[in-house]
Motif scaffolding. Structure first.
Motif, PDB file in Angstrom:
ATOM      1  N   LEU A   1      -4.808  -2.382  -1.481  1.00 28.07           N
ATOM      2  CA  LEU A   1      -3.421  -2.788  -1.599  1.00 28.07           C
ATOM      3  C   LEU A   1      -3.455  -4.271  -1.941  1.00 28.07           C
TER       4      LEU A   1
ATOM      5  N   LEU B   1      -8.246   0.252   1.857  1.00 27.82           N
ATOM      6  CA  LEU B   1      -7.765   1.552   2.310  1.00 27.82           C
ATOM      7  C   LEU B   1      -8.950   2.500   2.357  1.00 27.82           C
ATOM      8  N   PRO B   2      -9.056   3.319   3.380  1.00 30.47           N
ATOM      9  CA  PRO B   2     -10.146   4.287   3.372  1.00 30.47           C
ATOM     10  C   PRO B   2      -9.946   5.290   2.244  1.00 30.47           C
TER      11      PRO B   2
ATOM     12  N   ALA C   1      -7.218   7.965   2.428  1.00 28.39           N
ATOM     13  CA  ALA C   1      -5.792   7.673   2.335  1.00 28.39           C
ATOM     14  C   ALA C   1      -5.141   8.291   1.111  1.00 28.39           C
ATOM     15  N   LEU C   2      -5.935   8.508   0.073  1.00 29.23           N
ATOM     16  CA  LEU C   2      -5.340   9.022  -1.156  1.00 29.23           C
ATOM     17  C   LEU C   2      -5.710  10.474  -1.465  1.00 29.23           C
TER      18      LEU C   2
ATOM     19  N   MET D   1      -9.012   2.320  -6.513  1.00 26.10           N
ATOM     20  CA  MET D   1      -7.700   2.251  -7.097  1.00 26.10           C
ATOM     21  C   MET D   1      -6.961   1.070  -6.492  1.00 26.10           C
ATOM     22  N   ALA D   2      -6.190   0.402  -7.300  1.00 26.51           N
ATOM     23  CA  ALA D   2      -5.434  -0.746  -6.814  1.00 26.51           C
ATOM     24  C   ALA D   2      -3.952  -0.426  -6.835  1.00 26.51           C
TER      25      ALA D   2
ATOM     26  N   LEU E   1       3.474   8.838  -1.340  1.00 27.77           N
ATOM     27  CA  LEU E   1       2.462   7.793  -1.186  1.00 27.77           C
ATOM     28  C   LEU E   1       3.111   6.498  -0.713  1.00 27.77           C
TER      29      LEU E   1
ATOM     30  N   VAL F   1       3.724   6.676   2.943  1.00 28.83           N
ATOM     31  CA  VAL F   1       2.500   6.555   3.745  1.00 28.83           C
ATOM     32  C   VAL F   1       2.064   5.095   3.845  1.00 28.83           C
ATOM     33  N   LEU F   2       2.063   4.415   2.714  1.00 27.60           N
ATOM     34  CA  LEU F   2       1.612   3.021   2.700  1.00 27.60           C
ATOM     35  C   LEU F   2       2.542   2.143   3.526  1.00 27.60           C
TER      36      LEU F   2
ATOM     37  N   MET G   1       1.956   3.295   7.443  1.00 29.22           N
ATOM     38  CA  MET G   1       0.649   3.033   8.032  1.00 29.22           C
ATOM     39  C   MET G   1       0.159   1.613   7.836  1.00 29.22           C
ATOM     40  N   TYR G   2       0.587   0.977   6.758  1.00 32.13           N
ATOM     41  CA  TYR G   2       0.038  -0.350   6.470  1.00 32.13           C
ATOM     42  C   TYR G   2       1.110  -1.424   6.342  1.00 32.13           C
TER      43      TYR G   2
ATOM     44  N   PHE H   1       2.949  -1.906   4.102  1.00 33.34           N
ATOM     45  CA  PHE H   1       2.801  -2.439   2.759  1.00 33.34           C
ATOM     46  C   PHE H   1       3.882  -1.856   1.858  1.00 33.34           C
TER      47      PHE H   1
ATOM     48  N   MET I   1       2.369   3.023 -12.638  1.00 35.55           N
ATOM     49  CA  MET I   1       1.037   3.062 -12.080  1.00 35.55           C
ATOM     50  C   MET I   1       0.177   3.998 -12.924  1.00 35.55           C
ATOM     51  N   ALA I   2      -1.060   3.643 -13.089  1.00 28.69           N
ATOM     52  CA  ALA I   2      -1.971   4.459 -13.881  1.00 28.69           C
ATOM     53  C   ALA I   2      -3.029   5.059 -12.965  1.00 28.69           C
TER      54      ALA I   2
END
Lengths: 153, 153
Positions: A105, A116-117, A120-121, A141-142, B124, B127-128, B131-132, B134, B141-142
């Motif tokens: 992230l 991120l582990p 997570a995705l 992945m970013a 997603l 979740v982010l 959990m984060y 963020f 996004m690619a």
DNA sequence: ATTGCTGCAAACTGTTTGCACTTGA
DNA sequence: TCAAGTGCAAACAGTTTGCAGCAAT
């Protein structure tokens, strides 16, 4: 002192490093330059750019050349020993494959990078596979956005 | 023919385009060059690079300069009128914000790009956030991987 | 003794910038 | 009118390449 003499001073304790052995096992030469690149990759606590690897290699061997760094990274990449990721700062960054995969992230305000582990995705991976028959390559992945501290306002 | 004379021949039917109006409304000048960049962005059926915009603009106005294209894109980006995305081909690509956000599955083998609705990644996002803490900026996004046709073998 | 690898220099791509001139408002 | 915008050329960063010499196997 000549480049060669300089190189001979370097200790060869990295002979037994996995990437190095993998290289040799695959029929490629294990040169001091390649070892130093591998060492820089392994020693870093984050994803490093070619320029950063080059800088670190040069502290040991000032005659090193950045094109060698690029060529070594290219080779390691082809062999699947390193993976690359673009973290949005204009240069590609590298990571040894054996250190495992994870995601990032990236805070667009303060630049902080949260790891991120891999897990997570995995739900996302499933969705893309089921709905789009697309096999996502989620090694690194970013995801860009704002971290908890930068969301205020 | 001089550049100026050439420009005066261009039709100004784009005066009423939203980006153009937005520009003027925000106190910026609506020049023919900017209109042509906006037109190229809107006319494209995919995300376009600065170079592609430049090429298209030049078919109308051969005196155009690529630095103007970059400066216009920079401005539109700052104003939130266009968003940018890196599709992994070494150059940044652009998309008008009003066309809506979506994501992309980029096949690493055949280069095919599959568009994903914005909603595909909202789970997603959740979740982010949970959990984060963020706040992901998932405008464009690619996700790289293999499309259905390239998975064989 | 080869063949592969390195260092050097130079090219290359995508992007940015300084400056003098032009032009939209 | 005059600040904002353009074109040009040159700089820039990151990366790649051709070639002659060097070195790992």
């Amino acid at each position: 002192m000549q480049p060669i003499a300089f190189l001979s001073l370097l200790c060869y304790t990295f002979n037994d490093m996995s990437c190095g052995q993998a290289l040799r096992g695959m029929g490629y030469r294990l040169t001091p330059q390649r070892m130093m690149v591998v060492e820089a990759l392994h020693g870093a606590d984050k994803h490093v750019s070619a320029e950063e690897i080059y800088t670190q290699v040069r502290t040991k061997y000032p005659y090193a050349n950045i094109s060698t760094v690029y060529r070594t990274l290219e080779l390691l990449k082809e062999l699947g020993l390193v993976t690359e990721i673009a973290l949005g700062d204009g240069c590609v960054r590298f990571h040894p494959a054996e250190k495992g995969h994870h995601h990032h992230l990236v805070c667009q305000k303060c630049g902080r990078i949260i790891d991120l582990p891999e897990s997570a995705l995995t739900p996302l991976e499933g969705v893309l596979s089921d709905m789009y028959q697309f096999k996502a390559d989620l090694k690194h992945m970013a995801v860009f956005g704002l971290c908890s501290q930068c969301q205020g306002g």
